[in-house]
Design an enzyme around this catalytic site. Structure first.
Site, mmCIF file in Angstrom:
data_model
loop_
_atom_site.group_PDB
_atom_site.id
_atom_site.type_symbol
_atom_site.label_atom_id
_atom_site.label_comp_id
_atom_site.label_asym_id
_atom_site.label_seq_id
_atom_site.Cartn_x
_atom_site.Cartn_y
_atom_site.Cartn_z
ATOM 1 N N ASN A 1 -15.321 2.172 -21.656
ATOM 2 C CA ASN A 1 -14.344 1.124 -21.379
ATOM 3 C C ASN A 1 -13.778 0.653 -22.720
ATOM 4 O OD1 ASN A 1 -12.986 -1.258 -20.595
ATOM 5 N ND2 ASN A 1 -14.390 -1.559 -18.870
ATOM 6 N N GLY B 1 -14.404 2.678 -16.670
ATOM 7 C CA GLY B 1 -13.199 1.951 -16.272
ATOM 8 C C GLY B 1 -13.368 0.966 -15.145
ATOM 9 N N ALA C 1 -10.904 6.385 -20.960
ATOM 10 C CA ALA C 1 -11.452 7.506 -20.175
ATOM 11 C C ALA C 1 -10.893 8.838 -20.659
ATOM 12 C CB ALA C 1 -11.108 7.303 -18.696
ATOM 13 N N HIS D 1 -14.756 2.374 -1.802
ATOM 14 C CA HIS D 1 -13.790 1.394 -1.292
ATOM 15 C C HIS D 1 -12.669 2.055 -0.505
ATOM 16 C CE1 HIS D 1 -15.120 -1.667 -4.582
ATOM 17 N NE2 HIS D 1 -15.943 -1.637 -3.557
ATOM 18 N N ASP E 1 -7.259 6.169 -4.956
ATOM 19 C CA ASP E 1 -6.362 7.321 -5.163
ATOM 20 C C ASP E 1 -7.192 8.602 -5.023
ATOM 21 O OD1 ASP E 1 -6.687 6.346 -8.555
ATOM 22 O OD2 ASP E 1 -7.487 8.241 -7.785
ATOM 23 N N TYR F 1 0.819 -1.217 0.000
ATOM 24 C CA TYR F 1 0.000 0.000 0.000
ATOM 25 C C TYR F 1 0.851 1.265 0.000
ATOM 26 C CZ TYR F 1 -4.398 -2.479 0.119
ATOM 27 O OH TYR F 1 -5.469 -3.257 -0.249
HETATM 28 C C1 BV8 Z 1 -18.510 -7.235 0.946
HETATM 29 C C2 BV8 Z 1 -10.022 -1.482 -2.271
HETATM 30 C C3 BV8 Z 1 -19.798 -8.060 2.757
HETATM 31 C C4 BV8 Z 1 -8.779 -2.175 -1.847
HETATM 32 C C5 BV8 Z 1 -11.369 -3.179 -3.433
HETATM 33 C C6 BV8 Z 1 -19.600 -13.839 -4.875
HETATM 34 C C7 BV8 Z 1 -20.578 -13.112 -5.521
HETATM 35 C C8 BV8 Z 1 -20.781 -11.786 -5.201
HETATM 36 C C9 BV8 Z 1 -19.997 -11.168 -4.247
HETATM 37 C C10 BV8 Z 1 -19.024 -11.890 -3.650
HETATM 38 C C11 BV8 Z 1 -18.827 -13.213 -3.928
HETATM 39 N N1 BV8 Z 1 -17.810 -13.659 -3.149
HETATM 40 C C12 BV8 Z 1 -17.370 -12.628 -2.366
HETATM 41 C C13 BV8 Z 1 -18.101 -11.572 -2.676
HETATM 42 C C14 BV8 Z 1 -17.986 -10.274 -2.111
HETATM 43 C C15 BV8 Z 1 -16.772 -9.551 -2.692
HETATM 44 C C16 BV8 Z 1 -16.711 -9.635 -4.198
HETATM 45 O O1 BV8 Z 1 -17.418 -8.930 -4.883
HETATM 46 N N2 BV8 Z 1 -15.836 -10.517 -4.713
HETATM 47 C C17 BV8 Z 1 -15.726 -10.642 -6.147
HETATM 48 C C18 BV8 Z 1 -14.285 -10.893 -6.523
HETATM 49 C C19 BV8 Z 1 -16.663 -11.746 -6.608
HETATM 50 N N3 BV8 Z 1 -16.995 -8.184 -2.290
HETATM 51 C C20 BV8 Z 1 -16.538 -7.807 -1.096
HETATM 52 O O2 BV8 Z 1 -15.889 -8.499 -0.360
HETATM 53 C C21 BV8 Z 1 -16.937 -6.390 -0.674
HETATM 54 N N4 BV8 Z 1 -17.458 -6.467 0.662
HETATM 55 O O3 BV8 Z 1 -19.147 -7.854 0.146
HETATM 56 O O4 BV8 Z 1 -18.742 -7.236 2.278
HETATM 57 C C22 BV8 Z 1 -19.885 -7.773 4.203
HETATM 58 C C23 BV8 Z 1 -21.028 -7.153 4.683
HETATM 59 C C24 BV8 Z 1 -21.109 -6.933 6.057
HETATM 60 C C25 BV8 Z 1 -20.061 -7.300 6.902
HETATM 61 C C26 BV8 Z 1 -18.911 -7.867 6.384
HETATM 62 C C27 BV8 Z 1 -18.815 -8.124 5.018
HETATM 63 C C28 BV8 Z 1 -15.735 -5.487 -0.642
HETATM 64 C C29 BV8 Z 1 -15.205 -5.293 -2.040
HETATM 65 C C30 BV8 Z 1 -14.150 -4.184 -2.034
HETATM 66 C C31 BV8 Z 1 -12.769 -4.762 -2.185
HETATM 67 N N5 BV8 Z 1 -11.798 -3.668 -2.301
HETATM 68 N N6 BV8 Z 1 -10.529 -2.124 -3.484
HETATM 69 C C32 BV8 Z 1 -7.617 -1.858 -2.735
HETATM 70 O O5 BV8 Z 1 -7.755 -1.040 -3.674
HETATM 71 O O6 BV8 Z 1 -6.553 -2.431 -2.473
HETATM 72 S S1 BV8 Z 1 -11.928 -3.854 -4.861
HETATM 73 C C33 BV8 Z 1 -10.919 -3.438 -6.168
HETATM 74 O O7 BV8 Z 1 -11.261 -4.264 -7.262
HETATM 75 C C34 BV8 Z 1 -11.140 -2.064 -6.685
HETATM 76 O O8 BV8 Z 1 -11.446 -1.113 -5.732
HETATM 77 C C35 BV8 Z 1 -12.278 -2.225 -7.638
HETATM 78 O O9 BV8 Z 1 -13.477 -1.862 -7.044
HETATM 79 C C36 BV8 Z 1 -12.366 -3.687 -7.859
HETATM 80 C C37 BV8 Z 1 -12.477 -4.045 -9.309
HETATM 81 O O10 BV8 Z 1 -11.567 -3.320 -9.963
HETATM 82 P P1 BV8 Z 1 -12.054 -2.300 -11.138
HETATM 83 O O11 BV8 Z 1 -12.145 -0.957 -10.568
HETATM 84 O O12 BV8 Z 1 -13.236 -2.813 -11.854
HETATM 85 O O13 BV8 Z 1 -10.818 -2.445 -11.970
HETATM 86 P P2 BV8 Z 1 -10.416 -3.718 -12.742
HETATM 87 O O14 BV8 Z 1 -8.942 -3.772 -12.699
HETATM 88 O O15 BV8 Z 1 -11.215 -4.884 -12.302
HETATM 89 O O16 BV8 Z 1 -10.902 -3.357 -14.203
HETATM 90 C C38 BV8 Z 1 -10.397 -2.197 -14.805
HETATM 91 C C39 BV8 Z 1 -11.334 -1.909 -15.956
HETATM 92 O O17 BV8 Z 1 -10.886 -0.713 -16.583
HETATM 93 C C40 BV8 Z 1 -11.316 -2.994 -17.017
HETATM 94 O O18 BV8 Z 1 -12.638 -3.274 -17.423
HETATM 95 C C41 BV8 Z 1 -10.528 -2.349 -18.159
HETATM 96 O O19 BV8 Z 1 -10.990 -2.784 -19.430
HETATM 97 C C42 BV8 Z 1 -10.835 -0.894 -17.964
HETATM 98 N N7 BV8 Z 1 -9.804 0.024 -18.471
HETATM 99 C C43 BV8 Z 1 -8.474 -0.200 -18.624
HETATM 100 N N8 BV8 Z 1 -7.887 0.922 -19.100
HETATM 101 C C44 BV8 Z 1 -8.866 1.871 -19.220
HETATM 102 C C45 BV8 Z 1 -10.080 1.292 -18.818
HETATM 103 N N9 BV8 Z 1 -11.247 1.968 -18.825
HETATM 104 C C46 BV8 Z 1 -11.205 3.252 -19.249
HETATM 105 N N10 BV8 Z 1 -10.075 3.883 -19.652
HETATM 106 C C47 BV8 Z 1 -8.899 3.207 -19.645
HETATM 107 N N11 BV8 Z 1 -7.761 3.828 -20.058
#
Ligand code: BV8
Ligand code: ZN
Length: 254
Positions: free
Chosen positions: A224, A198, A242, A122, A107, A70
């Site tokens: 995206n 994004g 973006a 988040h 960020d 981090y």
């Molecule tokens: C919770 C902070 C309950 C930390 C992050 C099964 C089904 C459903 C849900 C779950 C499940 N199993 C577990 C869960 C819950 C889980 C979850 O969803 N898991 C997923 C993997 C299935 N969720 C959680 O745990 C959440 N909490 O449910 O709590 C609870 C309730 C009460 C009490 C206790 C518990 C918490 C989730 C938050 C996790 N923290 N971030 C850190 O940053 O280190 S998540 C992290 O990944 C990011 O913050 C972001 O939100 C997430 C996904 O990332 P994206 O932002 O989408 O980015 P990614 O890299 O994935 O994609 C980038 C995109 O940009 C791509 O599409 C790409 O094409 C595009 N791109 C690339 N370049 C560009 C672009 N777009 C535009 N312009 C460009 N130039």
């Protein structure tokens, strides 16, 4: 509808939007040089995927490995600059009656681009707290100086209770800030247009917001360069980055 160019219907929806909601993910900061969550990790953390490090268990197991990650990310965020996409969103606020901005990013590039009242679903790299007593911890103003390949770094100790300081982000299996999430669902339910930028649409509960908006009668534009889990939900899928598409949307709308 998937398109690589701004669509007249999209422009009319943007010009006519009284209440506009914007939801951003890691792709929003990609053109500022900040790796997305999908991008493979590098250096010391290359054998991990982000989702396995962004957990309370990982921090409990090896606080120095996680805190070092981090601090390296905070260094990257502080040395990055807002891109044309961040600046376009900041400009958008003066074009519509009411704009609400929600981000999954930890960020502060939206704030540094001039956006106000940015809602961090988040959490943030810039607001660490004690893992035991939750007391906020003040980091030095200067950006950390971490080696490019990263290093293990023991987290500071809380001055009040001696507990380990943790990043102020929401880890997997941690609850999102209730007030921010409630505001996001409210905004989805009442906005005329939602612009999603994004995000892969893979992390819940945030990933369900575009569908909530559609069900409430809003239209949804996704920006995206690639297909995402949200394609099936969005009214328009604008294939582009973006920093390219958001300024184009504004320039063509007004
Ligand atoms: C919770 C902070 C309950 C930390 C992050 C099964 C089904 C459903 C849900 C779950 C499940 N199993 C577990 C869960 C819950 C889980 C979850 O969803 N898991 C997923 C993997 C299935 N969720 C959680 O745990 C959440 N909490 O449910 O709590 C609870 C309730 C009460 C009490 C206790 C518990 C918490 C989730 C938050 C996790 N923290 N971030 C850190 O940053 O280190 S998540 C992290 O990944 C990011 O913050 C972001 O939100 C997430 C996904 O990332 P994206 O932002 O989408 O980015 P990614 O890299 O994935 O994609 C980038 C995109 O940009 C791509 O599409 C790409 O094409 C595009 N791109 C690339 N370049 C560009 C672009 N777009 C535009 N312009 C460009 N130039
Ligand atoms: Zn403490």
């Amino acid at each position: 509808m998937t398109t690589t160019d701004v669509d007249p219907g999209m422009l009319a929806a943007l010009r006519g939007a009284r209440k506009l909601m914007v939801l951003t993910g890691a792709g929003m900061s990609a053109e500022s040089g900040i790796p997305t969550f999908r991008d493979a990790l590098t250096g010391l953390w290359r054998q991990f995927d982000a989702a396995s490090l962004a957990t309370p268990d990982a921090f409990r197991r090896d606080p120095a490995l996680v805190w070092g990650w981090y601090e390296w990310r905070r260094m990257k965020a502080l040395s990055a600059q807002p891109n044309a996409g961040h600046l376009a969103i900041a400009r958008l606020a003066s074009r519509v009656e009411h704009l609400s901005l929600f981000t999954q990013n930890v960020d502060d590039l939206h704030e540094r681009a001039g956006s106000h009242d940015v809602q961090h679903l988040h959490g943030s790299l810039h607001h660490p707290r004690c893992a035991d007593c939750a007391r906020p911890f003040s980091l030095p103003a200067a950006a950390p100086v971490e080696p490019e390949g990263g290093r293990r770094l023991a987290p500071p100790s809380c001055p009040a209770c001696g507990g380990p300081v943790r990043p102020g982000v929401v880890w997997f299996n941690e609850a999102l800030p209730e007030d921010v999430l409630a505001r996001a669902f409210d905004a989805c339910g009442s906005c005329d247009l939602l612009i999603v930028v994004g995000t892969s649409g893979t992390v819940y509960p945030v990933a369900q917001l575009p569908e909530v908006a559609r069900r409430a009668g809003s239209r949804v534009v996704q920006v995206n360069p690639s297909a995402s889990e949200l394609d099936r939900v969005c009214t328009w899928n604008l294939r582009g980055s973006a920093a390219q598409m958001l300024p184009a949307l504004l320039d063509r709308a007004w």
